[in-house]
Write a protein that holds these residues in place. Sequence first.
Motif, mmCIF file in Angstrom:
data_model
loop_
_atom_site.group_PDB
_atom_site.id
_atom_site.type_symbol
_atom_site.label_atom_id
_atom_site.label_comp_id
_atom_site.label_asym_id
_atom_site.label_seq_id
_atom_site.Cartn_x
_atom_site.Cartn_y
_atom_site.Cartn_z
ATOM 1 N N GLU A 181 0.836 -1.204 0.000
ATOM 2 C CA GLU A 181 0.000 0.000 0.000
ATOM 3 C C GLU A 181 0.869 1.252 0.000
ATOM 4 O O GLU A 181 0.589 2.220 -0.712
ATOM 5 N N ASN A 184 2.550 1.640 -3.445
ATOM 6 C CA ASN A 184 1.561 2.114 -4.420
ATOM 7 C C ASN A 184 1.257 3.596 -4.230
ATOM 8 O O ASN A 184 1.089 4.332 -5.213
ATOM 9 N N GLU A 185 1.206 4.044 -2.988
ATOM 10 C CA GLU A 185 0.971 5.461 -2.719
ATOM 11 C C GLU A 185 2.145 6.310 -3.201
ATOM 12 O O GLU A 185 1.953 7.371 -3.799
ATOM 13 N N GLU A 187 4.231 5.493 -5.594
ATOM 14 C CA GLU A 187 4.172 5.425 -7.052
ATOM 15 C C GLU A 187 3.144 6.413 -7.607
ATOM 16 O O GLU A 187 3.418 7.145 -8.561
ATOM 17 N N SER A 193 6.358 4.363 -12.642
ATOM 18 C CA SER A 193 6.041 2.970 -12.357
ATOM 19 C C SER A 193 7.184 2.300 -11.611
ATOM 20 O O SER A 193 8.360 2.535 -11.918
#
Length: 194
Positions: A181, A184-185, A187, A193
């Motif tokens: 998580e 992803n935050e 990113e 990516s």
Amino acid sequence: MYNQRRHGASEGKYSTYGYYEKYDLDLWVNWVVNRNGEDGIIGLHGESMGAATVLQYADINKYVDFIIADCAYSDMNELMKFRIKEDIKLPAFPMLKFVELKSKRRARFSFKDVSPINSIKYNEIPVLFIHGKNDKFVPTYMSEKMYEVKKGMKRIYLADGAAHACSIEVDKQKYEEVVFEFINEVEANLGKSV
């Protein structure tokens, strides 16, 4: 992954708790950038002394986009005082001075120069702090203090029932969920990516 100096297959006579190790890490980060270019996302994930090292690396960072620090100590002097009190049951001051003098003479570093909390206090690099709630070696409050002073993007995960360096072992699924998580935050905020 690599072994820090004086660990595993790496050379070195002394550990300096991140003081010199952050420069070793910088060589690895530069190697990755030279090999893959500057367009990707680079993250550092360290545990215990490795976590303290990646946090201290923030002082010299040129390319790293995020840090995950699992059970890091916030300050070497504070950790040594805690360990002396817990392990030897003596007043910290005289023993701490003796140990620090030996470190200065042999390994050429001072405990006052090993302070991950000072390295990240004003640094904007995103950090995920992880710590076991039952850590008796590096007290949990050290990660909590770093989380409190850290500016910018930060997260903290305190693992129920986890001792030192055991957060992933207690609940691997939750550990991975928190880590991914966070990545992803990062990113999403960077627009690149992983």
